[in-house]
Design an enzyme around this catalytic site. Sequence first.
Site, PDB file in Angstrom:
ATOM      1  CG  ASP A 133      26.697  -3.214  42.864  1.00 33.38           C
ATOM      2  OD1 ASP A 133      27.466  -2.498  42.207  1.00 33.38           O
ATOM      3  OD2 ASP A 133      26.537  -4.421  42.648  1.00 33.38           O
TER       4      ASP A 133
ATOM      5  CD  GLU B 241      28.389  -4.018  35.795  1.00 32.98           C
ATOM      6  OE1 GLU B 241      27.788  -5.022  35.394  1.00 32.98           O
ATOM      7  OE2 GLU B 241      29.389  -4.102  36.517  1.00 32.98           O
TER       8      GLU B 241
END
Length: 334
Positions: free
Chosen positions: A40, A205
Amino acid sequence: MRRTNFIATSIACLALATLPVGGVFPEPLPIKGPFFFVHDPSLVQREDGKYFLFTTHDKAGIITANQLEGPWTEVGSILPNNSTIQLPGRDDIWAPDVSLHDGEYYAFYAVSTFGSQDSGIGLAISKTMEPGTWVDHGLVFNSTTGDAFNAIDPNLSIDERGNPILSFGSFWDDIFQVSLAPNLKVVTSTPVQVSFNSTSPNPEEGAFVWKHGDFFYMFISSGLCCGFVADDLPPAGNEYKVFVGRSQSAHGPFLDRSGRDMRETGGTLVLGSHGNVYAPGGQVIFTDKQINKDVFVYHYVPAIDSPSPFNDTFSSLGLNGIDWSSGWPVLTEL
Ligand SMILES: *[C@@H]1O[C@H](CO)[C@@H](O)[C@H](O)[C@H]1NC(C)=O
Ligand SMILES: *[C@@H]1O[C@H](CO)[C@@H](O)[C@H](O)[C@H]1NC(C)=O
Ligand SMILES: *[C@@H]1O[C@H](CO)[C@@H](O)[C@H](O)[C@H]1NC(C)=O
Ligand SMILES: *[C@@H]1O[C@H](CO)[C@@H](O)[C@H](O)[C@H]1NC(C)=O
Ligand SMILES: *[C@@H]1O[C@H](CO)[C@@H](O)[C@H](O)[C@H]1NC(C)=O
Ligand SMILES: *[C@@H]1O[C@H](CO)[C@@H](O)[C@H](O)[C@H]1NC(C)=O
């Protein structure tokens, strides 16, 4: 001879240009130096040109470099003393999202544990991004068991009227947005859904919204991010991959290239597994001031040998260029 080559090349280019987006994917920029873990990512280039890369785990790890291709050095964490948010996971911060506002760097981050909806989005602020300079302002927004969403993977963006919004989520009902007060510390609206995959359990997501030309582009990661085990990989295509939709508003509705709404399982593929790259996602874009290019930043699991071919312990930094000429992002080599 030359003419034949020219025609052959033209046909090859034409074939590439007309392939569906995601038909072929360019290789990520080769990275120099020792391995460093990235998941991420958020990548920011400071005024002096130095690159700051932020990652999930390591209490929101800070990794720096003077060149995009590295070497990259782990220099510390945003919150070495844990988040002040009183939820499980406060010592294992996820998905920091760092951007510059009024001369200070704002890091939105998530506190959660795998599979839990008791999650919080927090905010830490620094003037330089260096370790030891981050001040934790704690909780901005949270979710609890039973909500339609999960308060993880925050991304701050500024809408067409100059107002701040936070995109986040999720698993559960996927991607939502809330409005923020001008100080970026208080949520001022209820969550609104902006993307949903009705063929769940495939989760969406890691959303982020990026303005280019006349459009706001929303990128999401769809599929399974991690926990890959040798003989138990998800069915091919159900691992992480990146989709995009666009809208004239930062609030959506975001439509894919074929006009399908992302709230109705729309999304144009930008990047999927290929060659040595497995389960790419956690994507973000930044504009590199040295090379004057938009850079697509993501993590991926490289193919390695035993015991498992894809082990997210070795999650790595992926960097590519972006060709926006079609009005849709097409990745290129850097
Ligand atoms: C951070 O959290 C971990 C796990 O709860 C704990 O062991 C550690 O002492 C905490 N660190 C600080 C500085 O509070
Ligand atoms: C969030 O979005 C902003 C602006 O749209 C972008 O600059 C930033 O890189 C994004 N960050 C992440 C982690 O997605
Ligand atoms: C972490 O806690 C230690 C001990 O209380 C303190 O000396 C240090 O300055 C703290 N670090 C940060 C970044 O707040
Ligand atoms: C999360 O939000 C709920 C209400 O939505 C609240 O009752 C709860 O205390 C919050 N949890 C934290 C850690 O702030
Ligand atoms: C939605 O989920 C299906 C099935 O799990 C998956 O094949 C597809 O790629 C996903 N699409 C998006 C846009 O998330
Ligand atoms: C992944 O690699 C780490 C470090 O080598 C190892 O400890 C772990 O067992 C591996 N996991 C799997 C699922 O192979």
